[in-house]
Design a protein around this motif. Structure first.
Motif, PDB file in Angstrom:
ATOM      1  N   GLY A 171       0.689  -0.955  -0.169  1.00  0.00           N
ATOM      2  CA  GLY A 171      -0.448   0.069  -0.369  1.00  0.00           C
ATOM      3  C   GLY A 171       0.790   1.406  -0.230  1.00  0.00           C
ATOM      4  O   GLY A 171       2.017   1.249   1.004  1.00  0.00           O
ATOM      5  N   LEU A 172       0.908   2.194  -1.067  1.00  0.00           N
ATOM      6  CA  LEU A 172       1.382   3.004  -1.080  1.00  0.00           C
ATOM      7  C   LEU A 172       1.483   4.196   0.290  1.00  0.00           C
ATOM      8  O   LEU A 172       2.545   4.823   0.360  1.00  0.00           O
ATOM      9  CB  LEU A 172       0.813   3.952  -2.657  1.00  0.00           C
ATOM     10  CG  LEU A 172       1.239   3.958  -3.433  1.00  0.00           C
ATOM     11  CD1 LEU A 172       0.284   4.036  -4.468  1.00  0.00           C
ATOM     12  CD2 LEU A 172       2.519   3.348  -4.185  1.00  0.00           C
ATOM     13  N   ALA A 173       0.632   4.081   1.102  1.00  0.00           N
ATOM     14  CA  ALA A 173       1.167   4.766   2.693  1.00  0.00           C
ATOM     15  C   ALA A 173       1.665   4.606   3.537  1.00  0.00           C
ATOM     16  O   ALA A 173       1.729   5.286   3.886  1.00  0.00           O
ATOM     17  CB  ALA A 173      -0.903   5.037   2.652  1.00  0.00           C
ATOM     18  N   TYR A 174       2.600   3.207   3.165  1.00  0.00           N
ATOM     19  CA  TYR A 174       3.041   2.240   3.715  1.00  0.00           C
ATOM     20  C   TYR A 174       4.422   2.886   4.067  1.00  0.00           C
ATOM     21  O   TYR A 174       5.226   2.736   4.255  1.00  0.00           O
ATOM     22  CB  TYR A 174       2.774   1.113   4.053  1.00  0.00           C
ATOM     23  CG  TYR A 174       1.540   0.437   4.293  1.00  0.00           C
ATOM     24  CD1 TYR A 174       1.011   0.962   5.308  1.00  0.00           C
ATOM     25  CD2 TYR A 174       0.913   0.141   3.787  1.00  0.00           C
ATOM     26  CE1 TYR A 174      -0.455   1.114   5.969  1.00  0.00           C
ATOM     27  CE2 TYR A 174      -0.559  -0.782   4.124  1.00  0.00           C
ATOM     28  CZ  TYR A 174      -0.842  -0.183   4.933  1.00  0.00           C
ATOM     29  OH  TYR A 174      -2.230  -0.318   5.206  1.00  0.00           O
ATOM     30  N   TYR A 175       4.599   3.813   2.497  1.00  0.00           N
ATOM     31  CA  TYR A 175       6.410   4.015   2.364  1.00  0.00           C
ATOM     32  C   TYR A 175       6.409   5.356   2.093  1.00  0.00           C
ATOM     33  O   TYR A 175       5.279   6.344   1.992  1.00  0.00           O
ATOM     34  CB  TYR A 175       6.508   3.570   0.729  1.00  0.00           C
ATOM     35  CG  TYR A 175       6.104   2.177   1.298  1.00  0.00           C
ATOM     36  CD1 TYR A 175       7.187   0.908   0.833  1.00  0.00           C
ATOM     37  CD2 TYR A 175       4.929   1.099   0.753  1.00  0.00           C
ATOM     38  CE1 TYR A 175       6.616  -0.451   0.472  1.00  0.00           C
ATOM     39  CE2 TYR A 175       4.943   0.283   1.192  1.00  0.00           C
ATOM     40  CZ  TYR A 175       5.339  -1.105   0.975  1.00  0.00           C
ATOM     41  OH  TYR A 175       5.146  -2.271   0.989  1.00  0.00           O
ATOM     42  N   THR A 176       7.508   5.774   1.751  1.00  0.00           N
ATOM     43  CA  THR A 176       8.065   7.316   1.955  1.00  0.00           C
ATOM     44  C   THR A 176       9.377   7.462   1.560  1.00  0.00           C
ATOM     45  O   THR A 176      10.336   7.024   1.079  1.00  0.00           O
ATOM     46  CB  THR A 176       8.181   7.496   3.519  1.00  0.00           C
ATOM     47  OG1 THR A 176       8.207   9.684   3.675  1.00  0.00           O
ATOM     48  CG2 THR A 176       9.629   7.778   4.442  1.00  0.00           C
ATOM     49  N   LEU A 177       8.892   8.453   0.790  1.00  0.00           N
ATOM     50  CA  LEU A 177      10.363   9.075  -0.562  1.00  0.00           C
ATOM     51  C   LEU A 177      11.561   8.755   0.502  1.00  0.00           C
ATOM     52  O   LEU A 177      11.977   8.923   1.493  1.00  0.00           O
ATOM     53  CB  LEU A 177       9.957  10.081  -0.721  1.00  0.00           C
ATOM     54  CG  LEU A 177       9.296  10.652  -1.950  1.00  0.00           C
ATOM     55  CD1 LEU A 177       9.160  12.355  -2.108  1.00  0.00           C
ATOM     56  CD2 LEU A 177       8.688   9.526  -3.072  1.00  0.00           C
ATOM     57  N   GLY A 178      12.513   8.443  -0.721  1.00  0.00           N
ATOM     58  CA  GLY A 178      14.130   8.348   0.566  1.00  0.00           C
ATOM     59  C   GLY A 178      14.021   6.720   0.790  1.00  0.00           C
ATOM     60  O   GLY A 178      15.115   6.220   1.356  1.00  0.00           O
ATOM     61  N   GLN A 179      12.943   5.880   1.140  1.00  0.00           N
ATOM     62  CA  GLN A 179      12.440   4.849   2.357  1.00  0.00           C
ATOM     63  C   GLN A 179      14.109   4.097   1.608  1.00  0.00           C
ATOM     64  O   GLN A 179      13.591   3.718   0.485  1.00  0.00           O
ATOM     65  CB  GLN A 179      11.500   4.131   2.736  1.00  0.00           C
ATOM     66  CG  GLN A 179      10.852   3.100   3.687  1.00  0.00           C
ATOM     67  CD  GLN A 179       9.697   2.730   3.386  1.00  0.00           C
ATOM     68  OE1 GLN A 179       8.896   3.316   3.547  1.00  0.00           O
ATOM     69  NE2 GLN A 179       9.770   1.388   3.697  1.00  0.00           N
ATOM     70  N   ARG A 180      14.666   2.973   2.656  1.00  0.00           N
ATOM     71  CA  ARG A 180      15.675   1.611   2.368  1.00  0.00           C
ATOM     72  C   ARG A 180      14.894   0.628   2.546  1.00  0.00           C
ATOM     73  O   ARG A 180      14.804  -0.123   1.645  1.00  0.00           O
ATOM     74  CB  ARG A 180      17.483   2.409   2.211  1.00  0.00           C
ATOM     75  CG  ARG A 180      17.966   1.422   1.994  1.00  0.00           C
ATOM     76  CD  ARG A 180      19.154   1.492   3.192  1.00  0.00           C
ATOM     77  NE  ARG A 180      19.657   0.738   2.912  1.00  0.00           N
ATOM     78  CZ  ARG A 180      21.751   0.017   2.905  1.00  0.00           C
ATOM     79  NH1 ARG A 180      21.475   1.733   2.812  1.00  0.00           N
ATOM     80  NH2 ARG A 180      22.095  -0.959   3.385  1.00  0.00           N
ATOM     81  N   GLN A 181      14.558   1.006   4.317  1.00  0.00           N
ATOM     82  CA  GLN A 181      14.050  -0.367   4.985  1.00  0.00           C
ATOM     83  C   GLN A 181      13.090  -0.241   3.917  1.00  0.00           C
ATOM     84  O   GLN A 181      11.998  -0.418   4.175  1.00  0.00           O
ATOM     85  CB  GLN A 181      14.597  -0.328   5.998  1.00  0.00           C
ATOM     86  CG  GLN A 181      15.988   0.102   6.738  1.00  0.00           C
ATOM     87  CD  GLN A 181      16.955  -1.205   6.463  1.00  0.00           C
ATOM     88  OE1 GLN A 181      16.357  -1.687   6.250  1.00  0.00           O
ATOM     89  NE2 GLN A 181      18.384   0.112   6.056  1.00  0.00           N
ATOM     90  N   GLY A 182      12.341  -2.084   4.840  1.00  0.00           N
ATOM     91  CA  GLY A 182      11.728  -2.938   4.788  1.00  0.00           C
ATOM     92  C   GLY A 182      10.536  -2.678   3.064  1.00  0.00           C
ATOM     93  O   GLY A 182       9.227  -2.527   3.120  1.00  0.00           O
ATOM     94  N   LEU A 183      11.828  -3.030   2.219  1.00  0.00           N
ATOM     95  CA  LEU A 183      10.897  -2.461   0.465  1.00  0.00           C
ATOM     96  C   LEU A 183      10.534  -4.395   0.104  1.00  0.00           C
ATOM     97  O   LEU A 183       9.784  -4.270  -0.240  1.00  0.00           O
ATOM     98  CB  LEU A 183      11.579  -1.686  -0.426  1.00  0.00           C
ATOM     99  CG  LEU A 183      12.329  -0.425   0.108  1.00  0.00           C
ATOM    100  CD1 LEU A 183      13.198   0.280  -0.990  1.00  0.00           C
ATOM    101  CD2 LEU A 183      11.111   0.121   0.170  1.00  0.00           C
TER     102      LEU A 183
END
Length: 371
Positions: free
Chosen positions: A238-250
């Motif tokens: 779900g796009l809501a669970y991610y933020t720009l620049g995020q590295r962990q948890g992909l």
């Protein structure tokens, strides 16, 4: 100019006692300054699991132990309704809009320096105090919010929505101390929470498995994880669970130029429900030359008198100050240009402006601009 002038005239002060070491030492310093001090423990979250309740109970026990050791009265209050209505509801709306909000900023404005302030005044206090790392400078024109002695702990970023009425009643006793000095003083005073870890996570809710917590309130809408070239390499939750620049948890891995390299979130394609990732920490999609901001707030009541205005800014807590130009500002929006391109300018977060030591105010980031 009179730095923290309230501290030089004894007042009836209500300290927000959270159970942490910062507010404990702040309470001690207020007593040393001759104030008549009482304390308030705020409970602000009801919808919780057993682990959360245990954490809240532990914080209350620590606050009670500090109050008893200092010989001050401890009040208790429940602001759960105010927190839900004025902070958490906005937090959810922002995530539903696929933005990344900063609840600590709104929490300070609506709870710690509004609900708490009103309650404290109702109990007869003349001022409130917290364990924030920040300074206040008062002069004939009003109150200025300044960065504190410990640059690594400075919390003016989270306080930039405060206004003159709130700052006129506020005290930040820790303004001249570093965190190391605060813990050392707490040990000398015999506080049991001297080594207690700093609170992290969502304001007043604490550390959680964030995706699972958010899924209680927002439906999961899985979709493809793709490279900028359109190659699918995984599935997001779900796009809501991610933020720009995020590295962990992909949940993706891969090879770049013959070697293992991490993936970073570089864009959200709302129309296609696609999460776009790349193996480049400074991918062009992550870089912005400026931004558009929403609802600018100026602590001293008015924006800079002439534009463009050269100042410095932060796009996130603890980021080194960046040179920027405030190009335009109205009641509803502002435009900022950076002297150097900035990474991961994230919609929903805050840009906060500084001139020398003074925090001028800030705005909510609407979008980064690369033109």
């Amino acid at each position: 100019m009179n730095h923290e002038s309230l501290s030089k005239n004894p007042k009836r002060v209500m300290i927000g006692l959270s159970g942490g070491v910062d507010s404990a030492v702040a309470a001690h310093l207020l007593l040393e300054q001759g104030h008549e001090v009482e304390a308030l423990f705020m409970k602000n979250w009801e919808e919780d699991d057993e682990a959360g309740y245990c954490a809240a109970a532990e914080d209350l026990a620590d606050a009670e132990a500090v109050a008893e050791r200092l010989g001050i009265r401890l009040h208790r209050v429940n602001f759960a309704t105010e927190y839900w209505d004025h902070v958490f509801d906005s937090f959810l709306r922002e995530y539903q809009a696929l933005r990344t909000p900063n609840p600590d900023v709104l929490c300070n404005k609506e709870i710690k320096f509004a609900a708490f302030l009103d309650h404290a005044l109702g109990l007869g206090a003349e001022a409130i105090a917290t364990g924030h790392y920040a300074r206040i400078l008062r002069d004939d024109s009003g109150s200025r919010l300044l960065r504190c002695a410990d640059e690594d702990k400075d919390q003016t970023y989270f306080l930039h929505l405060l206004d003159q009425a709130q700052l006129s009643r506020a005290l930040f006793p820790l303004h001249g101390l570093t965190k190391t000095e605060v813990r050392a003083l707490a040990r000398r005073l015999g506080f049991a929470n001297a080594a207690k870890k700093d609170s992290t996570g969502i304001c007043f809710i604490g550390e959680r498995r964030f995706r699972d917590f958010l899924a209680r309130y927002l439906p999961r809408e899985p979709g493809p994880i793709e490279t900028p070239e359109g190659k699918q390499i995984g599935e997001h939750q779900g796009l809501a669970y991610y933020t720009l620049g995020q590295r962990q948890g992909l949940g993706v891995g891969g090879i770049a130029e013959g070697r293992e390299a991490p993936w970073y979130v570089v864009a959200k394609d709302v129309a296609g429900n696609r999460l776009v990732v790349a193996q480049d920490t400074h991918h062009p999609l992550l870089m912005s030359n400026g931004l558009q901001g929403l609802r600018p707030h100026w602590i001293r009541g008015a924006p800079p008198p002439s534009l463009p205005f050269r100042c410095r800014c932060r796009l996130r807590h603890r980021q080194p100050l960046q040179v920027c130009d405030l190009v335009a500002t109205t009641e509803d929006s502002c435009e900022v240009r950076f002297a150097e391109p900035q990474r991961a300018v994230t919609p929903g977060q805050s840009i906060v402006f500084y001139q020398e030591e003074e925090c001028l105010g800030g705005a909510v980031i609407e979008r980064g601009r690369s033109d």
